[in-house]
Write a protein that holds these residues in place. Structure first.
Motif, PDB file in Angstrom:
ATOM      1  N   ARG A  25       0.831  -1.209   0.000  1.00  0.00           N
ATOM      2  CA  ARG A  25       0.000   0.000   0.000  1.00  0.00           C
ATOM      3  C   ARG A  25       0.861   1.253   0.000  1.00  0.00           C
ATOM      4  NH1 ARG A  25      -4.916   0.664   4.253  1.00  0.00           N
ATOM      5  NH2 ARG A  25      -3.356   1.553   5.663  1.00  0.00           N
ATOM      6  N   TYR A  26       1.957   1.220   0.772  1.00  0.00           N
ATOM      7  CA  TYR A  26       2.834   2.393   0.753  1.00  0.00           C
ATOM      8  C   TYR A  26       3.462   2.576  -0.620  1.00  0.00           C
ATOM      9  CZ  TYR A  26       6.616   5.617   1.467  1.00  0.00           C
ATOM     10  OH  TYR A  26       7.448   6.699   1.332  1.00  0.00           O
ATOM     11  N   GLN A  82       0.618   4.011  -2.802  1.00  0.00           N
ATOM     12  CA  GLN A  82      -0.039   5.267  -2.443  1.00  0.00           C
ATOM     13  C   GLN A  82       0.886   6.304  -1.829  1.00  0.00           C
ATOM     14  OE1 GLN A  82      -3.452   4.313  -0.008  1.00  0.00           O
ATOM     15  NE2 GLN A  82      -4.224   2.775  -1.439  1.00  0.00           N
ATOM     16  N   ASP A 132       1.597   6.866   1.385  1.00  0.00           N
ATOM     17  CA  ASP A 132       1.173   7.445   2.652  1.00  0.00           C
ATOM     18  C   ASP A 132       2.239   7.161   3.715  1.00  0.00           C
ATOM     19  OD1 ASP A 132      -0.002   8.203   5.037  1.00  0.00           O
ATOM     20  OD2 ASP A 132      -1.976   7.419   4.523  1.00  0.00           O
ATOM     21  N   ARG A 141       9.347   3.696  -2.267  1.00  0.00           N
ATOM     22  CA  ARG A 141       8.474   4.105  -3.360  1.00  0.00           C
ATOM     23  C   ARG A 141       9.084   3.723  -4.697  1.00  0.00           C
ATOM     24  NH1 ARG A 141       4.620   7.838  -3.126  1.00  0.00           N
ATOM     25  NH2 ARG A 141       3.943   6.729  -4.987  1.00  0.00           N
TER      26      ARG A 141
END
Length: 210
Positions: free
Chosen positions: A22-23, A26, A28, A73
């Motif tokens: 998820r990181y 997205q 976050d 990322r």
């Protein structure tokens, strides 16, 4: 018909792999913070082991998090915990090399606590020269062997050894911190020393064989 947007799952309900995905998707930072916090105790143990100075160790923990913000990322990581441990170790090695290049005035001597084949009692102090890459490589290999050997131990043995030898905790302190009874702490340390010694001897024999 009305459609209700589903809320994202709380970070605490997600596994490491799910939080990591998820990181990566997205970005976050709260997800990354929750993930990093789960492993911060192990990361701090690694930075303490290599850097030996409490402030330097804590600074390294924060610096590592700042690096992860962009690294995770850009790159996909399958097994987060082993990757994080290796990243922490490499960060510390780079810091030690920078300290070494700065010279004695900046505290540049490398002091490494490394258990030899006889056990964890001995402390090996080395002053590495920047113009001797072979010696530096040997030193780094020893550090990696220690990290790998500790990682191979059962969790109770590893935890007790690190607290006893690296953080200088007493048997009673370890029992209070871990919840193990006193006899279990003594057993974990004795068996952990024996298993660590065997692992290091096995690694040394493998490296020596043609």
């Amino acid at each position: 018909m009305f459609f209700r947007r589903s809320r994202p799952a709380p970070a605490a309900e997600l596994s490491d792999a799910e939080l990591l995905r998820r990181y990566h998707a997205q970005g976050d930072v709260h997800d990354l913070g929750a993930l990093y916090e789960r492993h911060m105790t192990e990361v701090l143990a690694i930075t303490r082991r290599y850097l030996r100075d409490e402030d330097d160790a804590k600074d390294a923990v924060m610096q590592l998090f700042e690096q992860l913000v962009s690294k995770l990322r850009q790159h996909e990581v399958e097994n987060f915990a082993p990757w994080l441990h290796a990243t922490a170790r490499n960060h510390c090695l780079m810091a030690l090399r920078a300290r070494q290049r700065a010279g004695p005035a900046a505290g540049g001597a490398l002091v490494v606590h490394f258990p030899d084949a006889a056990g964890m009692e001995s402390v090996v102090a080395r002053h590495l020269e920047t113009d001797d890459p072979a010696e530096a490589d040997l030193h780094e290999q020893q550090l990696q062997q220690l990290e790998h050997a500790l990682a191979e131990l059962p969790p109770g043995q590893r935890q007790c050894l690190e607290l006893f030898y690296l953080e200088k905790k007493s048997y009673r302190d370890i029992a209070d911190l871990t919840g193990f009874d006193l006899n279990a702490v003594k057993s974990y340390i004795q068996n952990g020393k024996r298993n660590l010694r065997r692992h290091l001897q096995s690694t040394a024999a493998s490296n020596a064989s043609p």
